[in-house]
Design a protein around this motif. Structure first.
Motif, PDB file in Angstrom:
ATOM      1  N   THR A 147       1.959  -6.072  -3.355  1.00  0.00           N
ATOM      2  CA  THR A 147       1.442  -4.709  -3.325  1.00  0.00           C
ATOM      3  C   THR A 147       0.152  -4.612  -4.127  1.00  0.00           C
ATOM      4  O   THR A 147      -0.181  -5.499  -4.920  1.00  0.00           O
ATOM      5  CB  THR A 147       2.468  -3.738  -3.931  1.00  0.00           C
ATOM      6  OG1 THR A 147       2.637  -4.041  -5.336  1.00  0.00           O
ATOM      7  CG2 THR A 147       3.820  -3.861  -3.230  1.00  0.00           C
ATOM      8  N   TYR A 148      -0.540  -3.479  -3.915  1.00  0.00           N
ATOM      9  CA  TYR A 148      -1.757  -3.237  -4.674  1.00  0.00           C
ATOM     10  C   TYR A 148      -1.448  -3.193  -6.164  1.00  0.00           C
ATOM     11  O   TYR A 148      -2.214  -3.729  -6.989  1.00  0.00           O
ATOM     12  CB  TYR A 148      -2.399  -1.917  -4.238  1.00  0.00           C
ATOM     13  CG  TYR A 148      -3.644  -1.579  -5.023  1.00  0.00           C
ATOM     14  CD1 TYR A 148      -4.883  -2.076  -4.632  1.00  0.00           C
ATOM     15  CD2 TYR A 148      -3.578  -0.768  -6.165  1.00  0.00           C
ATOM     16  CE1 TYR A 148      -6.034  -1.778  -5.363  1.00  0.00           C
ATOM     17  CE2 TYR A 148      -4.716  -0.468  -6.888  1.00  0.00           C
ATOM     18  CZ  TYR A 148      -5.940  -0.976  -6.493  1.00  0.00           C
ATOM     19  OH  TYR A 148      -7.068  -0.688  -7.216  1.00  0.00           O
ATOM     20  N   ALA A 177      -6.386  -2.931  -1.547  1.00  0.00           N
ATOM     21  CA  ALA A 177      -6.476  -1.494  -1.295  1.00  0.00           C
ATOM     22  C   ALA A 177      -6.657  -1.223   0.196  1.00  0.00           C
ATOM     23  O   ALA A 177      -6.013  -0.319   0.767  1.00  0.00           O
ATOM     24  CB  ALA A 177      -7.645  -0.899  -2.087  1.00  0.00           C
ATOM     25  N   TRP A 178      -7.524  -1.986   0.829  1.00  0.00           N
ATOM     26  CA  TRP A 178      -7.756  -1.815   2.271  1.00  0.00           C
ATOM     27  C   TRP A 178      -6.477  -2.095   3.056  1.00  0.00           C
ATOM     28  O   TRP A 178      -6.143  -1.373   4.007  1.00  0.00           O
ATOM     29  CB  TRP A 178      -8.879  -2.754   2.707  1.00  0.00           C
ATOM     30  CG  TRP A 178      -9.287  -2.608   4.143  1.00  0.00           C
ATOM     31  CD1 TRP A 178      -9.654  -1.460   4.779  1.00  0.00           C
ATOM     32  CD2 TRP A 178      -9.376  -3.646   5.112  1.00  0.00           C
ATOM     33  NE1 TRP A 178      -9.980  -1.720   6.098  1.00  0.00           N
ATOM     34  CE2 TRP A 178      -9.824  -3.065   6.316  1.00  0.00           C
ATOM     35  CE3 TRP A 178      -9.149  -5.022   5.067  1.00  0.00           C
ATOM     36  CZ2 TRP A 178     -10.018  -3.806   7.476  1.00  0.00           C
ATOM     37  CZ3 TRP A 178      -9.359  -5.756   6.221  1.00  0.00           C
ATOM     38  CH2 TRP A 178      -9.780  -5.164   7.410  1.00  0.00           C
ATOM     39  N   GLU A 180      -3.474  -1.601   2.136  1.00  0.00           N
ATOM     40  CA  GLU A 180      -2.524  -0.508   1.951  1.00  0.00           C
ATOM     41  C   GLU A 180      -3.057   0.822   2.485  1.00  0.00           C
ATOM     42  O   GLU A 180      -2.462   1.873   2.236  1.00  0.00           O
ATOM     43  CB  GLU A 180      -2.147  -0.367   0.481  1.00  0.00           C
ATOM     44  CG  GLU A 180      -1.274  -1.508  -0.018  1.00  0.00           C
ATOM     45  CD  GLU A 180      -0.583  -1.214  -1.347  1.00  0.00           C
ATOM     46  OE1 GLU A 180      -0.787  -0.110  -1.910  1.00  0.00           O
ATOM     47  OE2 GLU A 180       0.169  -2.083  -1.816  1.00  0.00           O
ATOM     48  N   GLY A 181      -4.194   0.770   3.182  1.00  0.00           N
ATOM     49  CA  GLY A 181      -4.724   1.984   3.772  1.00  0.00           C
ATOM     50  C   GLY A 181      -5.531   2.844   2.828  1.00  0.00           C
ATOM     51  O   GLY A 181      -5.849   3.997   3.140  1.00  0.00           O
ATOM     52  N   ARG A 182      -5.886   2.326   1.693  1.00  0.00           N
ATOM     53  CA  ARG A 182      -6.686   3.065   0.716  1.00  0.00           C
ATOM     54  C   ARG A 182      -8.159   2.721   0.935  1.00  0.00           C
ATOM     55  O   ARG A 182      -8.799   2.056   0.120  1.00  0.00           O
ATOM     56  CB  ARG A 182      -6.232   2.727  -0.699  1.00  0.00           C
ATOM     57  CG  ARG A 182      -4.777   3.085  -0.953  1.00  0.00           C
ATOM     58  CD  ARG A 182      -4.220   2.506  -2.229  1.00  0.00           C
ATOM     59  NE  ARG A 182      -4.978   2.870  -3.412  1.00  0.00           N
ATOM     60  CZ  ARG A 182      -4.580   2.623  -4.659  1.00  0.00           C
ATOM     61  NH1 ARG A 182      -3.429   2.002  -4.873  1.00  0.00           N
ATOM     62  NH2 ARG A 182      -5.342   2.988  -5.679  1.00  0.00           N
ATOM     63  N   ALA A 183      -8.668   3.157   2.074  1.00  0.00           N
ATOM     64  CA  ALA A 183     -10.005   2.757   2.499  1.00  0.00           C
ATOM     65  C   ALA A 183     -11.096   3.204   1.524  1.00  0.00           C
ATOM     66  O   ALA A 183     -12.044   2.463   1.255  1.00  0.00           O
ATOM     67  CB  ALA A 183     -10.294   3.301   3.894  1.00  0.00           C
ATOM     68  N   ALA A 184     -10.982   4.425   1.008  1.00  0.00           N
ATOM     69  CA  ALA A 184     -12.015   4.932   0.092  1.00  0.00           C
ATOM     70  C   ALA A 184     -12.077   4.079  -1.178  1.00  0.00           C
ATOM     71  O   ALA A 184     -13.165   3.738  -1.669  1.00  0.00           O
ATOM     72  CB  ALA A 184     -11.738   6.390  -0.253  1.00  0.00           C
ATOM     73  N   ASP A 185     -10.912   3.741  -1.709  1.00  0.00           N
ATOM     74  CA  ASP A 185     -10.879   2.888  -2.902  1.00  0.00           C
ATOM     75  C   ASP A 185     -11.464   1.511  -2.601  1.00  0.00           C
ATOM     76  O   ASP A 185     -12.197   0.942  -3.415  1.00  0.00           O
ATOM     77  CB  ASP A 185      -9.440   2.731  -3.397  1.00  0.00           C
ATOM     78  CG  ASP A 185      -8.875   4.029  -3.950  1.00  0.00           C
ATOM     79  OD1 ASP A 185      -9.679   4.890  -4.357  1.00  0.00           O
ATOM     80  OD2 ASP A 185      -7.641   4.170  -3.962  1.00  0.00           O
ATOM     81  N   ALA A 186     -11.127   0.998  -1.429  1.00  0.00           N
ATOM     82  CA  ALA A 186     -11.641  -0.316  -1.040  1.00  0.00           C
ATOM     83  C   ALA A 186     -13.158  -0.276  -0.921  1.00  0.00           C
ATOM     84  O   ALA A 186     -13.857  -1.188  -1.405  1.00  0.00           O
ATOM     85  CB  ALA A 186     -11.019  -0.747   0.281  1.00  0.00           C
ATOM     86  N   SER A 219     -12.921   5.560   8.154  1.00  0.00           N
ATOM     87  CA  SER A 219     -11.705   5.706   7.350  1.00  0.00           C
ATOM     88  C   SER A 219     -11.987   5.862   5.871  1.00  0.00           C
ATOM     89  O   SER A 219     -11.075   6.135   5.094  1.00  0.00           O
ATOM     90  CB  SER A 219     -10.808   4.483   7.555  1.00  0.00           C
ATOM     91  OG  SER A 219     -11.512   3.276   7.259  1.00  0.00           O
TER      92      SER A 219
END
Length: 221
Positions: A147-148, A177-178, A180-186, A219
């Motif tokens: 996990t992240y 992060a990407w 796990e779908g956390r595109a903005a953080d990535a 995204s």
């Protein structure tokens, strides 16, 4: 006999008497010092020869393990690395531990690989630079198999601007992060990589490509 000859003979006798007195007083120390130098030199030469042989032997075993791994002889490679870990000299036991963890990852034992890297990272007898590298290696395994939060636990301390591994640490975080779908953080993390002037060129290009991909997909908004 002239006065000059007489005084020269007296002076010579005095010098001989003084030299004899000095020798009687300090001769044993001079001999002892000379012996100590000879013994010390011999001991250094013997130690240097011994350590060189030990290092060469450990190096040979490590190269053998690498060759066995390349040839697909995983069990033989693990046996060589176990021997090196137990009997190796210098930095080779630590290298053996890292390589064993890599073999575990390559064979699909990702949990065992992370445990191996974590063990090196937690070993305070290991140089800090190697411990940090072990943390980074564990994080990259966890990008695909964890996990992240698990990745961040290992590499967030390495993202500081003064850390030499910050570029790769940020990449591991960004990829996780990407995933796990956390595109903005990535996207933010990939931007940090591209904006850092010290980022290696190949890593910069990967970060630029990922930033374009994320923003192109919409995204990251």
């Amino acid at each position: 006999m002239s006065d000059d000859s007489f005084f020269r003979e007296v002076d010579s006798e005095l010098r001989q008497d003084q030299a004899k007195a000095l020798w009687d007083r300090f001769g044993s120390y001079i001999i002892g010092g000379a012996i100590a130098i000879v013994v010390g030199t011999a001991a250094f030469v013997a130690w240097d020869h011994w350590t060189t042989n030990k290092a060469n032997a450990s190096g040979d075993i490590y190269l053998q393990a690498l060759a066995q791994a390349r040839e697909g002889k995983t069990d033989e490679a693990k046996a060589s690395l176990e021997k090196l870990e137990a009997e190796g000299y210098g930095a080779y036991p630590v290298l053996a531990r890292l390589r064993t963890a890599t073999l575990l990852s390559q064979s699909g034992d990702f949990k065992g690989a992370v445990a191996g890297f974590d063990a090196v990272a937690a070993d305070t007898s290991v140089p800090t630079s190697i411990r940090e590298m072990a943390r980074l290696r564990a994080a990259f395994v966890l990008v695909d198999h964890g996990t992240y939060a698990e990745v961040a636990q290992r590499v967030e301390p390495l993202t500081a601007d003064t850390n030499a591994l910050r570029h790769s640490a940020r990449e591991a975080l960004a990829l996780s992060a990407w995933k796990e779908g956390r595109a903005a953080d990535a996207a933010t993390l990939f931007d940090q990589i591209t904006e850092d002037e010290a980022t290696p060129m190949n890593l910069r290009r990967r970060a630029e490509m990922m930033s374009e991909l994320i923003r192109g997909s919409g995204s990251a908004s």
